[in-house]
Design a protein around this motif. Structure first.
Motif, PDB file in Angstrom:
ATOM      1  N   THR A 185      50.466  38.342  36.531  1.00 25.01           N
ATOM      2  CA  THR A 185      51.198  36.977  36.435  1.00 25.01           C
ATOM      3  C   THR A 185      50.173  36.332  37.598  1.00 25.01           C
ATOM      4  N   PHE A 186      49.814  36.186  38.488  1.00 32.16           N
ATOM      5  CA  PHE A 186      48.360  35.392  39.203  1.00 32.16           C
ATOM      6  C   PHE A 186      47.837  34.142  38.412  1.00 32.16           C
ATOM      7  N   TRP A 187      46.963  35.243  37.536  1.00 31.40           N
ATOM      8  CA  TRP A 187      46.225  34.512  36.585  1.00 31.40           C
ATOM      9  C   TRP A 187      46.947  33.386  35.268  1.00 31.40           C
ATOM     10  N   GLN A 188      48.737  34.155  35.242  1.00 32.79           N
ATOM     11  CA  GLN A 188      49.239  33.519  34.151  1.00 32.79           C
ATOM     12  C   GLN A 188      49.483  31.788  35.140  1.00 32.79           C
ATOM     13  N   ARG A 189      49.388  32.273  35.744  1.00 26.77           N
ATOM     14  CA  ARG A 189      50.221  30.598  37.571  1.00 26.77           C
ATOM     15  C   ARG A 189      48.931  29.982  37.304  1.00 26.77           C
ATOM     16  N   LEU A 190      47.976  30.262  37.744  1.00 28.14           N
ATOM     17  CA  LEU A 190      46.735  29.092  37.367  1.00 28.14           C
ATOM     18  C   LEU A 190      46.771  28.595  36.214  1.00 28.14           C
ATOM     19  N   ALA A 191      46.911  29.381  35.281  1.00 24.47           N
ATOM     20  CA  ALA A 191      45.783  28.882  33.625  1.00 24.47           C
ATOM     21  C   ALA A 191      47.162  28.077  32.807  1.00 24.47           C
ATOM     22  N   PHE A 192      48.228  28.245  33.402  1.00 23.83           N
ATOM     23  CA  PHE A 192      49.861  27.067  32.805  1.00 23.83           C
ATOM     24  C   PHE A 192      50.525  26.560  33.982  1.00 23.83           C
ATOM     25  N   SER A 193      49.305  25.858  34.484  1.00 25.59           N
ATOM     26  CA  SER A 193      48.998  25.165  35.808  1.00 25.59           C
ATOM     27  C   SER A 193      48.018  24.221  35.461  1.00 25.59           C
ATOM     28  N   GLY A 194      46.237  24.693  34.713  1.00 20.69           N
ATOM     29  CA  GLY A 194      46.083  23.890  34.606  1.00 20.69           C
ATOM     30  C   GLY A 194      44.983  24.437  35.266  1.00 20.69           C
ATOM     31  N   ARG A 195      44.610  24.989  36.199  1.00 17.76           N
ATOM     32  CA  ARG A 195      43.547  25.530  37.255  1.00 17.76           C
ATOM     33  C   ARG A 195      42.846  26.184  36.894  1.00 17.76           C
ATOM     34  N   GLY A 196      43.189  27.378  35.690  1.00 14.19           N
ATOM     35  CA  GLY A 196      42.203  27.717  35.734  1.00 14.19           C
ATOM     36  C   GLY A 196      42.736  29.194  34.488  1.00 14.19           C
ATOM     37  N   GLN A 197      41.256  29.794  34.175  1.00  8.25           N
ATOM     38  CA  GLN A 197      41.468  30.220  32.784  1.00  8.25           C
ATOM     39  C   GLN A 197      41.809  32.102  32.528  1.00  8.25           C
TER      40      GLN A 197
END
Lengths: 408, 141
Positions: free
Chosen positions: B89-101
């Motif tokens: 969930t943590f990484w999905q938050r980053l990925a779909f907000s344009g802040r991480g891969q």
């Protein structure tokens, strides 16, 4: 009813948008079984790293037993609750990242499947402490603002709507501008993550803000347009030395948020001054402990009309939530939230909304999520659509929300 | 009142205890692509990578995280303080907000090792008994 050529053109465009959005949704659902897609750029004759694709598509169902909330037909049950996104990212150079996302949504009468460039940004990270990102960016505020339409990233179908209104995403989520970001280590005290941003937001006339303005204006005033507004703000997150525990504070200032309206008078049309100064503060706490997620946030908004004689409005909202993941398939959660659209009328059910929610999330696979959620609500402060709800009182009412999401 | 103070004290002790992690990973090792210059990482540096605070290696190469769901969950929890679901969930938050891969998933250890071997800047946690081919082992201090 007369349909003019202009209206036919608009309707055709809407149909095109809807078809495009549905095609995008179908493509993402079809791609759901994959974990991600990579496209090598070697065929361009470059040594660039591959493009990385991700996406999601959500379809929901809303039913209310008393009011048409989040749509003009939820009393009959409504499927007008869709979100889909497709993003691509690339690291072309050292410490550099380029990313973009197309997004479409429909929540009742807001969104209307318009396909928008949700974000498109380039960022350079100098080190862990300082980075810069520019373009169209998602605006950080609290735990959920920049991911409020990403269903897979949370337990609940509907976030506390007084803070994260599903209809307002066009106004709150993205802005055109830039931000500095980074994480500063605090040794034994953990670390401090920050974002400082500035830019412009250009709300859609199909979005929730336009709907709310249209709804709140007397019938003899016509809403013409909403002027792009400058906004700036920032967010701090203190990641404590205790794993999973963090505290946040964020602020937003819109020095001159303006909409253009027309009043037809015998002497000709006039355009009253509709400028507002808006200041928002939000305070957050989150603790992840074993399978538990505890969250609480407090939101304060101060609206100051520029026109003489208009009084200020203070908006307040808060929630507390707890969720527990039993295993990789099941998660349950609950929250209680209150919203006061005008704190000077906190006892008036037309201005408040209090919501107790209970939610169950099921993950049959790593790329498919199903959720079902019940809400017991008192007050009608967030209905927005008074014409669809001519009779409003302080009796409790019930809402059911069901949603499924495919992602890759 | 005394009982409440005792309970509050115990709660604080439990919370503080959660802040300390074992430095080595139980039943797992950290591997990286051969392009990665580092031979070792501190537990804090590994945590910074897995929590998105550090996104690039010293030379500027983007860090690509590989994961093996269900096989190395305990080690992942040790490394970043999040269980598998929270991590996803943590990484999905980053990925779909344009802040991480978002981390790349593999179905088994061999596939994950192959992914790390072929991806510049990649890092992953794999079972300690996996055969390491074409990758380098990173010591966690």
């Amino acid at each position: 009813m007369t349909i003019t050529a202009d209206k036919v053109e608009v309707m055709s465009l809407k149909n095109y948008n809807r078809k495009f959005a549905l095609s995008l949704t179908a493509a993402i659902m079809a791609a759901g079984t994959a974990s991600a897609y990579e496209v090598p750029l070697s065929f361009f004759g470059t040594n660039m790293p591959p493009l990385d694709f991700h996406g999601f598509a959500s379809q929901g169902f809303l039913y209310s037993d008393n009011y048409n909330y989040l749509g003009n037909d939820t009393k009959d049950g409504s499927f007008k609750f869709t979100e889909a996104a497709l993003n691509v990212s690339l690291n072309p150079f050292p410490r550099t990242r380029i990313t973009a996302q197309a997004f479409t949504y429909d929540v009742g009468e807001a969104g209307k499947y318009d396909v928008v460039l949700d974000y498109a940004s380039a960022e350079y990270t100098f080190n862990d402490e300082v980075g810069i990102r520019g373009g169209r960016i998602r605006r950080p505020q609290g735990i959920y603002n920049d991911i409020q339409d990403v269903d897979v990233a949370r337990t609940f179908v509907l976030l506390p709507q007084g803070m994260y209104d599903a209809r307002w995403r066009d106004f709150y989520v993205s802005l055109d501008g830039g931000e500095f970001f980074g994480t500063i280590p605090l040794q034994r005290a953990g670390s401090m993550a920050y974002d400082v941003y500035a830019g412009f937001v250009n709300p859609s006339m199909d979005g929730g803000l336009a709907m709310q303005l249209h709804n709140s204006l007397p019938s003899f005033i016509h809403l013409d347009s909403i002027t792009p507004a400058a906004m700036f703000g920032g967010q701090l997150w203190w990641n404590t030395p205790i794993d999973g525990l963090r505290f946040g504070a964020s602020g937003l200032i819109l020095p001159s948020s303006t909409f253009v309206s027309t009043i037809q008078t015998p002497g000709g049309p006039i355009h009253p001054d509709n400028a507002n100064n808006v200041v928002v503060q939000q305070y957050s706490a989150e603790y992840l402990w074993r399978g538990w997620t505890f969250q609480s946030e407090f939101y304060f908004s101060h609206l100051q009309p520029a026109a003489a004689g208009m009084s200020d409005t203070h908006i307040f909202s808060w929630y507390a939530s707890a969720a527990y993941r039993f295993n990789k398939w099941f998660e349950a959660g609950s929250y209680y939230t209150e919203y006061y659209g005008d704190t000077s009328q906190s006892g008036n059910s037309l201005f408040y909304q209090k919501d107790a929610a209970l939610s169950l999330r099921f993950d049959p696979t790593s790329w498919w999520v199903l959720k079902v959620e019940g809400h017991y609500i008192r007050g009608t402060g967030l209905l927005q659509d008074n014409s669809d709800n001519p009779v409003q009182n302080d009796n409790g009412w019930f809402m059911l929300a069901v949603k499924t999401t495919f992602s890759f | 009142m005394k009982s409440f103070s005792l309970k509050a004290g115990l709660l604080v002790c439990l919370l503080v205890a959660g802040a300390f992690r074992a430095d080595a990973l139980d039943g797992a090792v950290v591997i990286a692509n051969n392009s990665v210059a580092a031979d070792n990482l501190t537990a804090d540096a590994l945590k910074d990578i897995y929590t998105g605070k550090t996104k690039y290696w010293d030379g500027g190469q983007a860090i690509i995280i590989g994961v093996l769901p269900d096989k190395t969950d305990a080690a992942l929890q040790q490394a970043c303080g999040m269980d598998t679901s929270s991590f996803k969930t943590f990484w999905q938050r980053l990925a779909f907000s344009g802040r991480g891969q978002e981390p790349k998933k593999a179905d088994d250890a061999a596939a994950l090792i192959a992914l790390v071997a072929s991806t510049k800047g990649a890092i992953a946690i794999v079972p300690a008994d996996a055969a390491l081919t074409g990758v380098k082992k990173i010591e966690v201090k």
